[in-house]
Write an enzyme that holds these catalytic residues in place. Sequence first.
Site, PDB file in Angstrom:
ATOM      1  N   ASP A 142      12.721  17.548 -37.076  1.00 33.36           N
ATOM      2  CA  ASP A 142      13.909  17.725 -37.897  1.00 33.36           C
ATOM      3  C   ASP A 142      13.693  16.973 -39.207  1.00 33.36           C
ATOM      4  OD1 ASP A 142      16.707  18.179 -38.601  1.00 33.36           O
ATOM      5  OD2 ASP A 142      16.972  16.067 -38.110  1.00 33.36           O
ATOM      6  N   CYS A 159       0.847  -1.189   0.000  1.00 33.87           N
ATOM      7  CA  CYS A 159       0.000   0.000   0.000  1.00 33.87           C
ATOM      8  C   CYS A 159       0.884   1.242   0.000  1.00 33.87           C
ATOM      9  CB  CYS A 159      -0.946   0.005   1.196  1.00 33.87           C
ATOM     10  SG  CYS A 159      -0.119   0.304   2.773  1.00 33.87           S
TER      11      CYS A 159
END
Length: 727
Positions: free
Chosen positions: A401, A14
Amino acid sequence: METRASVAIEGMDCPDCARSIERAVSELRGVRFATVNFAAGELLVEFDAQATDRAAIDGRIRELGYEPHGAEATAPTRPTGWISALLATARGRATLIAATVLAIGFTLDTYVDGGVGGALMLGAVAIGGYHSARSGFQALRLTRSLDMNALMTIAVIGAVLIGDWPEAASVVVLFALGNTLEAATLQRARAALTGLIAIAPTEARVRRNGDELTLPVGDVRIGDTVRVRPGERIPLDGQVTDGNAAVDHSPMTGESVPIDRSVGDEVLAGTIVVSGYIEARVTSLAGETALARVIRLVERSQSERSPSQRLVDRFAALYTPVVIALAAAIAIVPPIVLGQPFESWVYRALVLLVIACPCALVISTPVAIMAGISSLARAGVLVKSGAHLEALGDVRVLALDKTGTLTRGRPEIVEILAAAGQDLPPLDLLGIAAGVEARSEHPIGRAIVQRGAHDLAPPYSARDVSLVPGLGARGTVTIRGQDRAVTIGAPRWLRDGSVGETTSMRDRRDDGLTVIIVGIDGALAGEMLIADPPRPEAADAILAARDTGIRRVTIVSGDHRGAAGRIARLVGVDETRSDLLPDEKVAVVRSLRVAGDRVAMVGDGINDGPALAAADVGIAMGRGGSGIATEAAGVILMRDDLRGVAHALRVGQLTRAIIAENIAFALVAKILFLTLGALGLANLWVAVAADMGTSLVVTLNSLRAGSPREAVPTAEGERPPSRAGIA
């Protein structure tokens, strides 16, 4: 001496457990930094080795009731089925025993003997609640804070003191069962990460001094020769020196089709030889292979908290003390001030204590982030942090690019034109040019030779070949029985410059094509049009990106306007920014962000590094990209397949949506049951079931990020040059 260690932790089921471990380890003298990645089940700690050591850190973790494991191995894999998970741990087995004792005690209490039944239910409380009580007490002692285990223990003790034994026992069993279910569900998500580590070979068969030795990969040196047979994993990165094989790259890049590898080719650690046999010279040590870098990137991505996670953690830090204070007020004020029955208001306060832990809220983000990152890693897309994954989900502008990103990054002949009045067909011109360029190392020269070999151009031999830097090559070729002076190169280089570039050649150059002339005896014989073609998947990748909600696509290139414009037309880009230096690329990316849209920049080269860092998300081509690009980027495409961009955007969007759903659901559930508890309309076991159920629903919902409906398409193989360009 500063030392960093990664500790796998067993039994941490938990988020509160994770916070207790983090705080307790941080309290140790000499510990500089400690952070727990609950989703991955690991503790990352940095400490002064002269002030403390791993034994002290492991001892502190064991004090809290959890089992640490070294960095060389992950925590033992637990079953994902909940019954198997219960039987796999001492706490799980205790839960089963407690559930059985509770059932017997409840039956006896109802139908036979209340005294015996009550005693059995107290026994169920002791058996099932021991581990939670121990962990909660140690967390309180070491961190001076109440975690979920402590709050649940207080609620159970309170129920026992007011005589509600059946409910106390029910709460213990439900809480333990809920933790087990949550742990089994988390194990499914963690398996994706441990599976990545599992593909790393631990041994290698090495040929040394004529002998074959089996060595740990850590003992293999650069330059050693490793042998790999069919069905075996390649142990280290290397270059094939003997043999050939079909190699399965799916563990590393997600590609489903094996790739042929022969002498001179590079091979990667973790990939599998499907058929054939190879020997390879080792080029990277065990900790420096591509696989090792991938594992480090994934581990780092899991340890860094995303913006949503940091926000939830800050809220949770306030939520728990506020609810505890409210519970104390409910237990004290009505009985003392208003004269209300003490027992009923204490019971309501105990219900609020159960609801005080924000487990579902805290778990709402990290499991979804882990599932999304793991899903992308399996598809060959590496995301460096949860922050980058969340940012992907909000990208609306895509900058790319050109060279090496949208294109292959190498020149190819797209068309061959014979000059008017020449009787040599284009295929012969190609063969003549290939003969002159046979020994050339220039990219255009290699492109001519490769095209000639592919198109089966007639073979021509050249002699007296000379290269003129910046212009081209010339030599003597025997054509139809006569020695002819052949010139291959730039248009301006013909008849010593007396015949220069024609208008049509300038038009083609402006259209993004490079023109190479073939001159014979000083006369123009033909032209070859050279271009860096777009990647086969580029146009589809742009369309797929638009389908995710991308509103604007821009080429950001250092190449000239004609070349950038040609690629933009071919792949469907909205606009081009060309002739840019690296700092100018950064300025363009920043200008795209001015409107408030998130921008992703995709690049591969050294000159793309600054622009990748300036974008909200930098995406680098991993296989062909430079080291600077991959360092600057937050996302790496291991397959160099642009379709991975759209896949990453989809997973980012899905992850953001899941996180929003989880937070909303957890908050609504908490508010609802806080209200019901304060009004006395919810009892303890309902509160436990609601709390654990909410955590379980949130965890299961988070796993959807690991199974997006669309995956990256299988990368196509390298396509040979087309013959269609001969005219």
